[in-house]
Design an enzyme around this catalytic site. Structure first.
Site, short mmCIF file in Angstrom:
data_model
loop_
_atom_site.label_atom_id
_atom_site.label_comp_id
_atom_site.label_asym_id
_atom_site.label_seq_id
_atom_site.Cartn_x
_atom_site.Cartn_y
_atom_site.Cartn_z
N HIS A 57 8.94 6.35 4.62
CA HIS A 57 8.30 7.12 5.69
C HIS A 57 7.61 6.17 6.65
O HIS A 57 7.13 5.10 6.27
CB HIS A 57 7.30 8.14 5.12
N HIS A 70 4.53 5.96 9.37
CA HIS A 70 3.30 6.59 9.87
C HIS A 70 3.24 6.38 11.39
O HIS A 70 3.45 5.26 11.87
CB HIS A 70 2.06 5.92 9.29
N GLY A 123 0.79 -1.23 0.00
CA GLY A 123 0.00 0.00 0.00
C GLY A 123 0.82 1.28 0.00
O GLY A 123 0.31 2.34 0.35
P1 5GP Z 1 1.84 5.66 1.91
O1 5GP Z 1 0.53 5.38 1.25
O2 5GP Z 1 2.93 5.81 0.89
O3 5GP Z 1 2.18 4.73 3.01
O4 5GP Z 1 1.66 7.05 2.63
C1 5GP Z 1 1.79 8.28 2.01
C2 5GP Z 1 1.18 9.29 2.94
O5 5GP Z 1 1.63 10.57 2.56
C3 5GP Z 1 -0.34 9.34 2.90
O6 5GP Z 1 -0.85 9.12 4.21
C4 5GP Z 1 -0.65 10.72 2.39
O7 5GP Z 1 -1.79 11.29 2.98
C5 5GP Z 1 0.60 11.50 2.72
N1 5GP Z 1 0.91 12.59 1.83
C6 5GP Z 1 0.88 12.59 0.47
N2 5GP Z 1 1.27 13.78 -0.02
C7 5GP Z 1 1.55 14.55 1.06
C8 5GP Z 1 2.00 15.90 1.19
O8 5GP Z 1 2.22 16.63 0.23
N3 5GP Z 1 2.20 16.36 2.45
C9 5GP Z 1 1.96 15.58 3.56
N4 5GP Z 1 2.17 16.14 4.75
N5 5GP Z 1 1.54 14.30 3.46
C10 5GP Z 1 1.33 13.80 2.24
#
Ligand code: 5GP
Ligand code: ZN
Length: 113
Positions: free
Chosen positions: A99, A101, A92
């Site tokens: 990163h 969470h 996902g």
């Molecule tokens: P992933 O799906 O890759 O585990 O998580 C990516 C996360 O980055 C998502 O929770 C999404 O909301 C967050 N996200 C995407 N673009 C941005 C942004 O420009 N700024 C911030 N602060 N979060 C972002």
């Protein structure tokens, strides 16, 4: 990485709500929070995902230490919280810059979706 949104965020090229930074990592509020507390801890350097920690062995531990501090700072340490590292397509992951969470402030379900 020119087109990486999190590289741009680290470099101050796009706005964010920063809650912590040091020489190796930055922590920001997630733009689309999934819990009352939803922070992202990201390395300043571009690593694609958790698998790339092989190239930076101390960094993962540092991220986890920072996550614990942030959980305390956000007031969710005692109640409990969740750390998630989505990795790759089936994991996902939507942004290909490592990163972590930090989710808290509500009860988490299991299994995750
Ligand atoms: P992933 O799906 O890759 O585990 O998580 C990516 C996360 O980055 C998502 O929770 C999404 O909301 C967050 N996200 C995407 N673009 C941005 C942004 O420009 N700024 C911030 N602060 N979060 C972002
Ligand atoms: Zn990047």
């Amino acid at each position: 990485m020119q087109d990486c949104i999190f590289c741009k965020l680290v470099q101050g090229k796009i706005p964010c709500q920063k809650v912590y930074e040091d020489e190796r990592v930055v922590a920001v509020r997630d733009i689309n929070p999934q819990a009352p507390v939803h922070l992202l801890v990201l390395p300043r350097s571009h690593l694609e995902n958790l698998l790339a920690l092989d190239e930076a062995p101390d960094l993962g531990g540092h991220c986890l230490t920072v996550l614990g501090r942030l959980a305390r700072q956000a007031g969710v340490a005692e109640a409990g919280f969740r750390v998630v590292v989505n990795t790759g397509a089936e994991g996902g992951q939507s942004v290909n810059h490592l990163h972590f969470h930090l989710l808290g402030g509500r009860a988490m379900g299991w299994p995750p979706g």
